[in-house]
Design a protein around this motif. Sequence first.
Motif, short mmCIF file in Angstrom:
data_model
loop_
_atom_site.label_atom_id
_atom_site.label_comp_id
_atom_site.label_asym_id
_atom_site.label_seq_id
_atom_site.Cartn_x
_atom_site.Cartn_y
_atom_site.Cartn_z
N VAL A 297 6.60 4.55 7.07
CA VAL A 297 6.56 6.00 6.87
C VAL A 297 7.38 6.70 7.95
O VAL A 297 8.12 7.64 7.68
N ASP A 298 7.25 6.23 9.19
CA ASP A 298 8.04 6.81 10.28
C ASP A 298 9.53 6.56 10.05
O ASP A 298 10.36 7.46 10.23
N GLN B 24 -0.79 0.39 -5.58
CA GLN B 24 -0.83 1.38 -4.50
C GLN B 24 0.51 2.09 -4.32
O GLN B 24 0.65 2.93 -3.44
N ARG B 25 1.46 1.76 -5.16
CA ARG B 25 2.83 2.22 -4.96
C ARG B 25 2.95 3.74 -5.07
O ARG B 25 3.62 4.39 -4.25
N ARG B 26 2.33 4.33 -6.07
CA ARG B 26 2.49 5.77 -6.27
C ARG B 26 2.00 6.56 -5.06
O ARG B 26 2.67 7.50 -4.61
N ALA B 27 0.85 6.17 -4.53
CA ALA B 27 0.30 6.87 -3.36
C ALA B 27 1.19 6.65 -2.14
O ALA B 27 1.41 7.57 -1.34
N GLY C 137 3.81 9.53 0.24
CA GLY C 137 3.76 9.78 1.68
C GLY C 137 5.06 9.55 2.41
O GLY C 137 5.14 9.79 3.62
N LEU C 138 6.09 9.13 1.70
CA LEU C 138 7.38 8.86 2.33
C LEU C 138 8.22 10.13 2.45
O LEU C 138 8.09 11.04 1.64
N LYS C 139 9.13 10.13 3.41
CA LYS C 139 10.06 11.25 3.60
C LYS C 139 11.42 10.95 2.97
O LYS C 139 12.32 11.78 3.01
#
Length: 248
Positions: free
Chosen positions: A6-7, A29-32, A36-38
């Motif tokens: 994510v960072d 879990q891919r959609r969630a 959260g990604l930028k």
Amino acid sequence: QKAHLVDLSGHVDCIFDQGHNGYHIDPAQRRAFIAGLKCAYGTSGQVWLYPDTKWDRASYFLPYPQRSGAALRAQFDDGERGCMYYQGPVTNPGQEFMMAFGGRMLSDPSRDVDDVAAEVLERLYRPRGAESARLLARVFRTAEDSYFDQWREEPFRKTWGIPVPGEFKLDARLFGAVPGPATYLKEPCLDAAGRAEYRKGLCAVIQDVDALEGRCRDEGRLDRIRRAAITTLNMLSTISYCVGEPIE
């Protein structure tokens, strides 16, 4: 380590989870995770063929639009916006079709898979009339289903430690100075029953291709399909003979 990804997503354009032997991010879990990604998130489209470059380009015929199209649509719906779409020899009729099919699906993943396949076949083969178009579509669907319908998770888990591969290789070795063996026709991809069913499917492909003679302006593509199917049948029969399986 998801927090580190994510960072990292704040510093790159796209993160690819290719899926050669399963994904690092569980598809459930891919959609969630994507939310959260930028940056964008992508895969290789779930299933793709990796040919042995030393093989005759017309020695296999293995299109997979139904599997690929359904995966691309589902992944797009999860939020994916990148794809490392694998290609292959343009002189191979299955690979040529999949490249044209993939480009159209990636440009609009909401499209119906059968509609996209029909558009590609119309462009490449120019069938004369609706019945010829239907028969041509059946050739590609039979070639796909008669192989992939034989796949079972348990043999892959036992042999390779994965449910099913994303990248499937015609020859698992890939390297060397001479063409390798047709490992995609042996366990864990196909067992004895699977080889028998695939053999029936290829015979049906040849019959339909023969019925299409003179009904398409295909510039030799139907001949390449016939040659590829016959060559594959030869390899299947050789494998079956060597391991003592009956050949119908």
